[in-house]
Design a protein around this motif. Structure first.
Motif, PDB file in Angstrom:
ATOM      1  N   LYS A 185     -52.880  27.245  23.067  1.00  0.00           N
ATOM      2  CA  LYS A 185     -51.259  26.824  22.689  1.00  0.00           C
ATOM      3  C   LYS A 185     -50.887  27.149  24.070  1.00  0.00           C
ATOM      4  CE  LYS A 185     -50.960  24.779  18.620  1.00  0.00           C
ATOM      5  NZ  LYS A 185     -50.238  24.273  16.954  1.00  0.00           N
ATOM      6  N   LYS A 186     -51.129  28.490  24.036  1.00  0.00           N
ATOM      7  CA  LYS A 186     -50.245  29.755  25.269  1.00  0.00           C
ATOM      8  C   LYS A 186     -51.143  29.070  26.937  1.00  0.00           C
ATOM      9  CE  LYS A 186     -48.599  33.540  22.575  1.00  0.00           C
ATOM     10  NZ  LYS A 186     -48.690  35.421  22.196  1.00  0.00           N
TER      11      LYS A 186
ATOM     12  N   TYR B 270     -56.462  22.455  32.085  1.00  0.00           N
ATOM     13  CA  TYR B 270     -56.382  21.436  31.439  1.00  0.00           C
ATOM     14  C   TYR B 270     -56.834  20.718  30.048  1.00  0.00           C
ATOM     15  CZ  TYR B 270     -52.343  18.891  29.649  1.00  0.00           C
ATOM     16  OH  TYR B 270     -51.689  17.975  28.760  1.00  0.00           O
TER      17      TYR B 270
ATOM     18  N   ARG C 261     -57.790  21.612  26.046  1.00  0.00           N
ATOM     19  CA  ARG C 261     -57.227  21.016  24.985  1.00  0.00           C
ATOM     20  C   ARG C 261     -58.407  20.147  24.258  1.00  0.00           C
ATOM     21  NH1 ARG C 261     -52.303  17.322  25.310  1.00  0.00           N
ATOM     22  NH2 ARG C 261     -53.303  16.159  24.543  1.00  0.00           N
TER      23      ARG C 261
ATOM     24  N   GLU D 124     -50.451  23.011  31.543  1.00  0.00           N
ATOM     25  CA  GLU D 124     -49.410  22.521  32.085  1.00  0.00           C
ATOM     26  C   GLU D 124     -47.818  22.017  32.439  1.00  0.00           C
ATOM     27  OE1 GLU D 124     -47.804  18.551  28.594  1.00  0.00           O
ATOM     28  OE2 GLU D 124     -48.118  21.492  27.848  1.00  0.00           O
ATOM     29  N   GLN D 125     -47.118  23.276  32.459  1.00  0.00           N
ATOM     30  CA  GLN D 125     -46.391  23.601  33.863  1.00  0.00           C
ATOM     31  C   GLN D 125     -46.880  23.545  34.584  1.00  0.00           C
ATOM     32  OE1 GLN D 125     -44.046  26.791  32.664  1.00  0.00           O
ATOM     33  NE2 GLN D 125     -43.921  26.634  29.860  1.00  0.00           N
TER      34      GLN D 125
ATOM     35  N   SER E 184     -50.291  25.533  27.494  1.00  0.00           N
ATOM     36  CA  SER E 184     -48.537  25.156  27.745  1.00  0.00           C
ATOM     37  C   SER E 184     -48.111  25.580  29.421  1.00  0.00           C
ATOM     38  CB  SER E 184     -47.376  26.033  27.057  1.00  0.00           C
ATOM     39  OG  SER E 184     -46.632  25.937  27.924  1.00  0.00           O
TER      40      SER E 184
ATOM     41  N   LYS F   6     -50.498  14.522  34.918  1.00  0.00           N
ATOM     42  CA  LYS F   6     -50.485  14.705  33.568  1.00  0.00           C
ATOM     43  C   LYS F   6     -50.262  12.954  33.486  1.00  0.00           C
ATOM     44  CE  LYS F   6     -46.874  17.716  33.675  1.00  0.00           C
ATOM     45  NZ  LYS F   6     -45.366  18.391  33.311  1.00  0.00           N
TER      46      LYS F   6
END
Length: 241
Positions: free
Chosen positions: A167-168, A13, A17, A174-175, A171, A182
């Motif tokens: 971004k995909k 993650y 970023r 992140e899920q 995402s 987080k």
């Protein structure tokens, strides 16, 4: 909170970023924008130079046409005066002297204009040569600008596609990431410049390359309630599988 699987996920993650930030930074590249703006300025300067030379050439042509017209008028007037001179109608010395003086004045005026026409023809030739070079330079710079814009458009499009993919990916990560990790990332990201966890490699922290004590390595292997951090750089440690 500190098991390797979850920390590995946090690392993915984190790196996603960082790649996204780098991608967005590359899209808005001030140096490339500056280069294109500089090319635009050079094209405008070349256009202005060519326009100025075109105006100068047009001015010289107008002046030469005017001078040629004046020469034709003087030629006609000289013809009339010479006809009168040789007609035999002039007998008085004073009238003859006046006529001869007028002929000499017209001849001089005509010669002066012919000399000026010749000088301006040389100037016109030189200016037209300069104009050809200026127009070639303008075309060359315009092509450079168009090529730079095309290359920049393609580069930005490629980066925008890459950004959408990142971004995909971000995402989805992140899920999958536990809420506590987080929160750990949000708390630590600014202080640690976006690198909050780092893998252990050959018994070293792979960020600051400090040799990690055996007790720390064992703690990292076991996992713990809290993230085990490098005592030197403060980043969370994990074994990357």
């Amino acid at each position: 909170m500190g098991n390797n699987k979850e920390l590995c996920l946090l690392y993915q993650y984190q790196e996603a970023r960082r790649r996204l930030a780098a991608c967005e930074g590359a899209i808005a590249d001030p140096e490339r924008e500056k280069t294109i703006a500089g090319l635009r300025d050079r094209v405008r300067e070349a256009e202005t130079a060519a326009e100025s030379l075109e105006q100068e050439c047009a001015r010289l042509k107008r002046e030469n046409r005017q001078l040629e017209e004046e020469c034709r008028l003087f030629e006609a007037q000289l013809g009339e005066l010479e006809t009168t001179l040789y007609s035999g109608r002039i007998s008085a010395p004073k009238e003859l002297a006046q006529l001869q003086r007028r002929i000499a004045e017209y001849q001089k005026a005509k010669a002066d204009r012919e000399e000026k026409i010749l000088n301006q023809l040389y100037q016109l030739e030189a200016k037209e040569e300069e104009l050809v070079l200026a127009q070639k330079n303008e075309v060359k710079l315009q092509r450079q600008l168009e090529a730079a814009i095309e290359a920049e458009t393609k580069r930005v499009k490629t980066l925008q596609d890459r950004r959408a993919q990142l971004k995909k990916e971000l995402s989805a990560l992140e899920q999958a990431l536990p809420e506590n990790l987080k929160e750990y990332y949000r708390r630590s990201a600014n202080a640690l410049k976006g690198i909050v966890v780092i893998p252990v490699e050959n018994g070293l922290c792979s960020f600051c390359h400090m040799i990690l004590p055996p007790a720390v390595l064992e703690k990292v292997k076991r996992g713990s309630v809290e993230v085990t951090v490098c005592e030197n750089c403060g980043r969370g440690l994990f074994y990357q599988k």
